[in-house]
Design a protein around this motif. Structure first.
Motif, PDB file in Angstrom:
ATOM      1  N   ILE A 144       0.850  -1.183   0.000  1.00 25.53           N
ATOM      2  CA  ILE A 144       0.000   0.000   0.000  1.00 25.53           C
ATOM      3  C   ILE A 144       0.888   1.235   0.000  1.00 25.53           C
ATOM      4  N   HIS A 145       0.670   2.129  -0.968  1.00 23.42           N
ATOM      5  CA  HIS A 145       1.323   3.431  -0.981  1.00 23.42           C
ATOM      6  C   HIS A 145       0.523   4.383  -0.106  1.00 23.42           C
ATOM      7  N   MET A 146       1.195   5.151   0.733  1.00 23.50           N
ATOM      8  CA  MET A 146       0.491   6.149   1.534  1.00 23.50           C
ATOM      9  C   MET A 146       1.437   7.245   1.999  1.00 23.50           C
ATOM     10  N   THR A 147       0.870   8.380   2.352  1.00 23.19           N
ATOM     11  CA  THR A 147       1.632   9.493   2.917  1.00 23.19           C
ATOM     12  C   THR A 147       1.784   9.296   4.419  1.00 23.19           C
ATOM     13  N   ARG A 148       2.585  10.143   5.053  1.00 21.49           N
ATOM     14  CA  ARG A 148       2.717  10.082   6.507  1.00 21.49           C
ATOM     15  C   ARG A 148       1.386  10.372   7.192  1.00 21.49           C
ATOM     16  N   GLU A 149       0.614  11.281   6.619  1.00 18.37           N
ATOM     17  CA  GLU A 149      -0.702  11.588   7.176  1.00 18.37           C
ATOM     18  C   GLU A 149      -1.613  10.358   7.115  1.00 18.37           C
ATOM     19  N   ASP A 150      -1.570   9.648   5.981  1.00 18.96           N
ATOM     20  CA  ASP A 150      -2.348   8.412   5.862  1.00 18.96           C
ATOM     21  C   ASP A 150      -1.899   7.385   6.898  1.00 18.96           C
ATOM     22  N   ALA A 151      -0.566   7.245   7.052  1.00 16.80           N
ATOM     23  CA  ALA A 151      -0.023   6.264   7.995  1.00 16.80           C
ATOM     24  C   ALA A 151      -0.502   6.553   9.416  1.00 16.80           C
ATOM     25  N   GLU A 152      -0.546   7.815   9.782  1.00 16.38           N
ATOM     26  CA  GLU A 152      -1.042   8.177  11.114  1.00 16.38           C
ATOM     27  C   GLU A 152      -2.524   7.831  11.249  1.00 16.38           C
ATOM     28  N   ASP A 183       5.694  11.000   1.289  1.00 20.96           N
ATOM     29  CA  ASP A 183       4.749  12.107   1.125  1.00 20.96           C
ATOM     30  C   ASP A 183       4.395  12.379  -0.331  1.00 20.96           C
ATOM     31  N   SER A 184       5.174  11.844  -1.258  1.00 19.61           N
ATOM     32  CA  SER A 184       4.851  12.014  -2.670  1.00 19.61           C
ATOM     33  C   SER A 184       3.873  10.951  -3.172  1.00 19.61           C
ATOM     34  N   PHE A 185       3.557   9.952  -2.334  1.00 19.50           N
ATOM     35  CA  PHE A 185       2.651   8.881  -2.744  1.00 19.50           C
ATOM     36  C   PHE A 185       1.197   9.339  -2.715  1.00 19.50           C
ATOM     37  N   ARG A 186       0.369   8.610  -3.464  1.00 21.06           N
ATOM     38  CA  ARG A 186      -1.080   8.747  -3.391  1.00 21.06           C
ATOM     39  C   ARG A 186      -1.632   7.429  -2.862  1.00 21.06           C
ATOM     40  N   LEU A 187      -2.574   7.485  -1.941  1.00 17.86           N
ATOM     41  CA  LEU A 187      -3.066   6.300  -1.252  1.00 17.86           C
ATOM     42  C   LEU A 187      -3.677   5.292  -2.226  1.00 17.86           C
ATOM     43  N   SER A 188      -3.094   4.094  -2.294  1.00 18.79           N
ATOM     44  CA  SER A 188      -3.642   2.997  -3.088  1.00 18.79           C
ATOM     45  C   SER A 188      -2.852   1.729  -2.796  1.00 18.79           C
ATOM     46  N   MET A 189      -3.533   0.590  -2.932  1.00 24.46           N
ATOM     47  CA  MET A 189      -2.900  -0.717  -2.774  1.00 24.46           C
ATOM     48  C   MET A 189      -2.625  -1.297  -4.149  1.00 24.46           C
ATOM     49  N   HIS A 190      -1.453  -1.933  -4.314  1.00 22.32           N
ATOM     50  CA  HIS A 190      -1.088  -2.543  -5.581  1.00 22.32           C
ATOM     51  C   HIS A 190      -0.958  -4.050  -5.432  1.00 22.32           C
ATOM     52  N   ILE A 191      -1.646  -4.776  -6.321  1.00 21.11           N
ATOM     53  CA  ILE A 191      -1.537  -6.224  -6.408  1.00 21.11           C
ATOM     54  C   ILE A 191      -1.254  -6.603  -7.857  1.00 21.11           C
ATOM     55  N   ASP A 192      -0.754  -7.834  -8.085  1.00 21.36           N
ATOM     56  CA  ASP A 192      -0.519  -8.249  -9.462  1.00 21.36           C
ATOM     57  C   ASP A 192      -1.737  -9.007  -9.993  1.00 21.36           C
ATOM     58  N   PHE A 193      -1.668  -9.458 -11.249  1.00 26.01           N
ATOM     59  CA  PHE A 193      -2.843 -10.061 -11.879  1.00 26.01           C
ATOM     60  C   PHE A 193      -3.210 -11.409 -11.266  1.00 26.01           C
ATOM     61  N   ASP A 194      -2.236 -12.181 -10.787  1.00 25.51           N
ATOM     62  CA  ASP A 194      -2.563 -13.423 -10.087  1.00 25.51           C
ATOM     63  C   ASP A 194      -3.436 -13.118  -8.872  1.00 25.51           C
ATOM     64  N   GLU A 195      -3.013 -12.141  -8.102  1.00 23.75           N
ATOM     65  CA  GLU A 195      -3.755 -11.759  -6.893  1.00 23.75           C
ATOM     66  C   GLU A 195      -5.114 -11.155  -7.260  1.00 23.75           C
ATOM     67  N   ALA A 196      -5.128 -10.377  -8.330  1.00 26.03           N
ATOM     68  CA  ALA A 196      -6.379  -9.764  -8.773  1.00 26.03           C
ATOM     69  C   ALA A 196      -7.402 -10.827  -9.169  1.00 26.03           C
ATOM     70  N   ASN A 197      -6.964 -11.846  -9.884  1.00 27.38           N
ATOM     71  CA  ASN A 197      -7.874 -12.913 -10.294  1.00 27.38           C
ATOM     72  C   ASN A 197      -8.418 -13.673  -9.090  1.00 27.38           C
ATOM     73  N   SER A 198      -7.591 -13.828  -8.064  1.00 29.62           N
ATOM     74  CA  SER A 198      -8.011 -14.599  -6.895  1.00 29.62           C
ATOM     75  C   SER A 198      -9.125 -13.922  -6.110  1.00 29.62           C
ATOM     76  N   CYS A 199      -9.227 -12.591  -6.202  1.00 27.75           N
ATOM     77  CA  CYS A 199     -10.231 -11.869  -5.426  1.00 27.75           C
ATOM     78  C   CYS A 199     -11.331 -11.265  -6.297  1.00 27.75           C
ATOM     79  N   GLY A 200     -11.398 -11.680  -7.562  1.00 27.09           N
ATOM     80  CA  GLY A 200     -12.443 -11.163  -8.439  1.00 27.09           C
ATOM     81  C   GLY A 200     -12.342  -9.677  -8.671  1.00 27.09           C
TER      82      GLY A 200
END
Length: 211
Positions: A144-152, A183-200
């Motif tokens: 998961i990408h996040m800023t320090r504010e998100d982490a808090e 702090d340059s990140f934008r909040l989002s989680m990254h998964i690959d296509f194997d993981e994406a297929n597993s969770c629909g």
């Protein structure tokens, strides 16, 4: 406005809406196989002084998908037309899924991006030009990408691993999800296509950290 720009705007609006409706959720994005290159390797494959041509902005600020594509060649097979993501980095890296690795005969090593010591090498090709990487093939650790504010807000810290529930038509909980804070990140989680297929996975799916 082209389709890629429209999709980017929709993703950002969805993130804003979901953040307003439920403060503990975040967007989940699925990443296909792709390559990061050094300036030296870009020039080796495309010519001296060549610069990548941005065609699509990615969710993380300053990052883009390039018009240029590359072949990824392994011992048992290859993938053509593989995306290159910019800008150039200080190291070249190829990100594949475990399924991809098996298909072309490369050992699948799960790593955080940038930690490429001890990883397999690969051959990259464009036309009659080739670059051999002696390391750099990874299966990206879900994160998961996040800023320090998100982490808090989520009560987590950089380098920590958490469990994340995916809110899809095929919901599941991913363990061992890496927190990456900048702090340059934008909040989002990254998964690959194997993981994406597993969770629909479909575009717009969200996740939340399980306590």
């Amino acid at each position: 406005m082209d389709r890629n720009e429209l999709e980017r705007i929709i993703r950002e609006k969805l993130q804003e809406i979901m953040g307003a409706e439920k403060d503990d959720t975040f967007m989940v994005e699925a990443s296909g196989r792709h390559v990061h290159l050094t300036k030296e390797h870009v020039e080796a494959l495309f010519g001296e002084g060549y610069e990548l041509t941005p065609v699509k902005d990615l969710s993380q600020p300053g990052q883009f998908a390039a018009k240029e594509r590359v072949r990824v060649i392994g011992p048992k097979g290859e993938f053509s037309n593989v995306a290159i993501l910019g800008p150039c980095r200080n190291f070249s890296q190829v990100e594949l899924s475990l399924t991809d690795c098996r298909e072309i005969g490369v050992k699948g090593v799960i790593r955080e991006s940038g930690k490429i010591e001890g990883t397999p090498g690969i051959l990259l090709g464009v036309g009659d030009k080739y670059v051999h990487l002696d390391k750099g093939v990874i299966v990206a650790k879900r994160h998961i990408h996040m800023t320090r504010e998100d982490a808090e807000r989520f009560s987590v810290k950089d380098g920590e691993t958490v469990k994340v529930k995916i809110h899809s038509d095929r919901p599941l909980i991913f363990d061992d999800v890496l927190i990456r804070v900048r702090d340059s990140f934008r909040l989002s989680m990254h998964i690959d296509f194997d993981e994406a297929n597993s969770c629909g996975y479909i575009s717009g799916v969200t996740g939340s950290i399980e306590k």
